[in-house]
Scaffold this active site. Sequence first.
Site, short mmCIF file in Angstrom:
data_model
loop_
_atom_site.label_atom_id
_atom_site.label_comp_id
_atom_site.label_asym_id
_atom_site.label_seq_id
_atom_site.Cartn_x
_atom_site.Cartn_y
_atom_site.Cartn_z
N TYR A 197 0.67 -1.18 -0.31
CA TYR A 197 0.00 0.07 -0.06
C TYR A 197 0.75 1.16 0.10
O TYR A 197 0.53 2.13 0.27
CB TYR A 197 -0.98 -0.19 1.29
CG TYR A 197 -1.92 -0.97 1.27
CD1 TYR A 197 -3.06 -0.84 0.30
CD2 TYR A 197 -1.78 -2.13 1.99
CE1 TYR A 197 -4.09 -1.92 0.11
CE2 TYR A 197 -2.88 -3.19 1.90
CZ TYR A 197 -4.16 -3.00 0.80
OH TYR A 197 -5.06 -3.82 1.04
N TYR A 223 -10.92 -1.94 0.20
CA TYR A 223 -11.11 -1.48 1.69
C TYR A 223 -10.12 -0.83 1.94
O TYR A 223 -9.73 0.14 3.33
CB TYR A 223 -11.25 -2.59 2.93
CG TYR A 223 -10.17 -3.12 3.27
CD1 TYR A 223 -9.39 -4.20 2.44
CD2 TYR A 223 -9.68 -3.17 4.52
CE1 TYR A 223 -8.34 -4.76 2.92
CE2 TYR A 223 -8.42 -3.50 4.82
CZ TYR A 223 -8.01 -4.51 4.39
OH TYR A 223 -6.59 -4.97 4.57
N ARG A 224 -9.06 -0.57 1.25
CA ARG A 224 -7.72 0.08 1.42
C ARG A 224 -6.94 0.25 0.29
O ARG A 224 -7.08 -0.74 -0.67
CB ARG A 224 -6.87 -0.99 2.48
CG ARG A 224 -5.67 -0.62 3.08
CD ARG A 224 -5.54 -1.62 4.15
NE ARG A 224 -4.05 -1.44 4.83
CZ ARG A 224 -3.43 -2.42 5.65
NH1 ARG A 224 -4.16 -3.55 5.88
NH2 ARG A 224 -2.24 -2.23 6.04
#
Lengths: 532, 532
Positions: free
Chosen positions: B96, B480-481
């Site tokens: 991420y 979700y991310r």
Amino acid sequence: METVTTARFLPPNVSEEDFTAAISEFREAVGKDFVHTDEETVSQYDDAFPVTSDDEFKGSAVIWPGNTEDVQRIVQIANRYMIPLHAFSAGRNLGYGGSSPQVTGSVLLHMGKRMNRVLEINEKLAYAVVEPGVDYASLYEAVTEAGAALMIDPAELDWGSVMGNVMEHGVGYTPYADHTMWRCGMEVVLADGEVLRTGMGGMPTSEAWHLYSGGLGPSVEGLFEQSNYGICTRMGIQLMPKPEEAVSFAIHFENESDLEAIMETTLPMRIGMAPLQNAPIVRNVVFDAACVSKRSDWQEDDGPLTDESLEKMKRGLNIGYWNVYGTCYGPRWLIDNYLEIIRDAYLKIPGARFETTETLPYSEDNPASDLLKARDELNRGVPNRHSASVFEWFPDAGHFFYAPVSAPSGEDAAKQFSDTKRITDQYSKDYLAQFIIGLREMHHICLPLYDSSDPQSRDETLDMTRKLIDTGAKEGYGIYRAHNVLAKQVADTYSFNNHIQRRFNERIKDVLDPNGILNPGKADIWPARLRD
Amino acid sequence: METVTTARFLPPNVSEEDFTAAISEFREAVGKDFVHTDEETVSQYDDAFPVTSDDEFKGSAVIWPGNTEDVQRIVQIANRYMIPLHAFSAGRNLGYGGSSPQVTGSVLLHMGKRMNRVLEINEKLAYAVVEPGVDYASLYEAVTEAGAALMIDPAELDWGSVMGNVMEHGVGYTPYADHTMWRCGMEVVLADGEVLRTGMGGMPTSEAWHLYSGGLGPSVEGLFEQSNYGICTRMGIQLMPKPEEAVSFAIHFENESDLEAIMETTLPMRIGMAPLQNAPIVRNVVFDAACVSKRSDWQEDDGPLTDESLEKMKRGLNIGYWNVYGTCYGPRWLIDNYLEIIRDAYLKIPGARFETTETLPYSEDNPASDLLKARDELNRGVPNRHSASVFEWFPDAGHFFYAPVSAPSGEDAAKQFSDTKRITDQYSKDYLAQFIIGLREMHHICLPLYDSSDPQSRDETLDMTRKLIDTGAKEGYGIYRAHNVLAKQVADTYSFNNHIQRRFNERIKDVLDPNGILNPGKADIWPARLRD
């Protein structure tokens, strides 16, 4: 069309002319049958337990919106005329002001009057979706009618709104007792009329809105609870799959002084969610007595309940000074194992008596069995209003709440009990309370009762409640929910860093609701224009 | 004093002169040893898996604050010079963006570098309080050293920050897998330097800050997750009481096509929190293989893994195409009952093989036992970095994440699997994934792997990940991310009501951080001055 004659109360800084024009626009927007200004209709929304003799906490009109679009139109009109709206779901926030507004002259938004549908029941994924007016009784009925193997978590009284209870951080008694934990997915009308859907609800094609409370970015659902930042029009509430079986138990403890040992026994069995699977309550004899009898059955005079009267209650009702109620769920082998562990643990406290719904079946002439039956119903997801009898403990009984939150430890319980009992004795009022035991915290729910027809009784009780709040705060016991008349005092106790919580809440208020039209003063959050 | 020579990258609209002055003030505020601008130090914070060839996502300097007051001083200086800060806990947000900022030239705030203490371990009330730098390994060590009968819930890799994982909505694998559910009580430095303590933390004398997440008024903790509204400096994390015993199991399923049946078997056993007590995973053979072997062990060429190679993996590792891992906790009688129910349910799927840590004890020469052991450790709260081996599946392996959330149903799993597999095949990339099964949702965690030393491999994989996101969104599967490089695309999929979620987030951003200094662009939330 019904005409506005003289407004009952005008909102602050709103002229009669503007008010009349606004009412007229509200009628146009939602239909004339759904906007009322007549004394008879509007006064029904006054606090059922009036707390002062002044014209405080009174609405000017009431609107019954029919859908989300109605609500959008209403807030847009309110913005134009700077009309404070007081939105509530079912209006059953008894002890906290009921349906009455913080600001006199507010236009009441009875959200649940017409928006009372169960929008969805999903058995496989174990959730329901409700509008504001769905109360526990109707959610139970809907789940039952759908034949879904699901169990709801009722609050104490069946007439409360499921959504309203979540928004006020209410709790229940089953394993799903923490209502905030199990709400998932909201639709909210913001002060400017925009509709926000939280979390996965932001993705129009997602079917996970009521399954997963995250999404991308911040989780904002908590922001709308106990606040005045938006009006919730739809909410998902997750439901526990119906267990194979459930057996409830009551444990009766003889002495006031048993409290510390009860709590220390409860904590380790509860914190791991087993063997105490639900949120058990520890209730004192007076609360139990008020559910099944009248005060005058036990004592003639109004003075503090004597030890002799308390003894009479215990013997007469076949209960203890403290009474623990809980339930085991699952296949029979699991229930039997858990019941045995629970029984053995509590029976170490001298004088304790352990009963279950099987050893103490309901019998009309045994009040103890009636009390157990009522708790058993709630704990198996069957709503009732058994404890509404406290409103008849003496004639015209109303009440405040004093409900501090703390660690569920013996020391904290004993400290709170002795402080509270000392103060209620000083004021010659009854100590009527139950502890609700969560996983790592307990709510000490005390009901300072008063004769709502007697201003002196009421004023004394309000004064006493204020003293309880301040005494508790000094010991670090914070209140989780506040009556309009007590909101400022309670908010003041959250004083860290020069009241940063209040200042933070006000910043959010000012940006989301610059005209300050939504529930001004709720939880002591005031919009700039009404802030002193 | 270390001098700023040429800044590595300047923040947008900040002159070299202002930047130099700001760095000098940062040094004065927190100490010169804790502010670095040299290439060697700062480049360590670049994304470990670089995702473009441009000078994107690069910091200009790094600060190592030592306490909350340092953070307050830092944000005040940043406001004066309009310097974007990129705060992160441990910087292990791999896949991420790691510790890299959205805005090149940001000053990095490595919160966990020095703020890495476990502030409290409360065994009786089962929680810990951590600073940003406490990772799973050190929390485990602290709990163990304290001799507390508590179990932590580790994320996949032990080096991750406990707080950072909560803030990113990470999940684990024990019964406490939903990290957001179990965080309680935050201290946050706001953009203007004020310190907010949430919930009961607002009452200076309360001891319930980390026990009860409410307080009076709105619950704001969710607001600080996956956002850029404040910098968390302290967090309570509730821990599961250590169970008497725990036995883990692995179930190996032969066929890709078993997935739907696996999920439909899992859902009813999981949703009631029993007999599946933890968040089980359903992992494909490639993910398992990558934890214990190299790709080249099974296939020479880079092309898509052939059916033959997959068969070799299954036979060579003694596992199935899908592999379920889970754990039963409690007294032995409970574990034995649950294991039997679980085994009987899954064995209805033809070809399934059921093993436990007792039937399949660890043995060096049996990879299946090594895989089970690694999951058993995590599920018993012992962090490890077993699956970090995926970074060596092939040389220089880096990865994105494609992690949609959906109902944990067979249909949803099958649909996601077939869509994802089709697309990874098209791109000749491996499908390496695990489903993590929550109560009412599952995370489908896919790792699009690439050779991080090969721009073409990386660009293809980024392109593929974008396609996966859009394909999933069409079916209603939301992410979700999001990685910095994908944040806008993902945020765009939350499009309800003309992107009201983004517009709402921006309003909050503008009032809490008017100069836009905190993590601009995080989760695609941009401050006004950098918004296009």
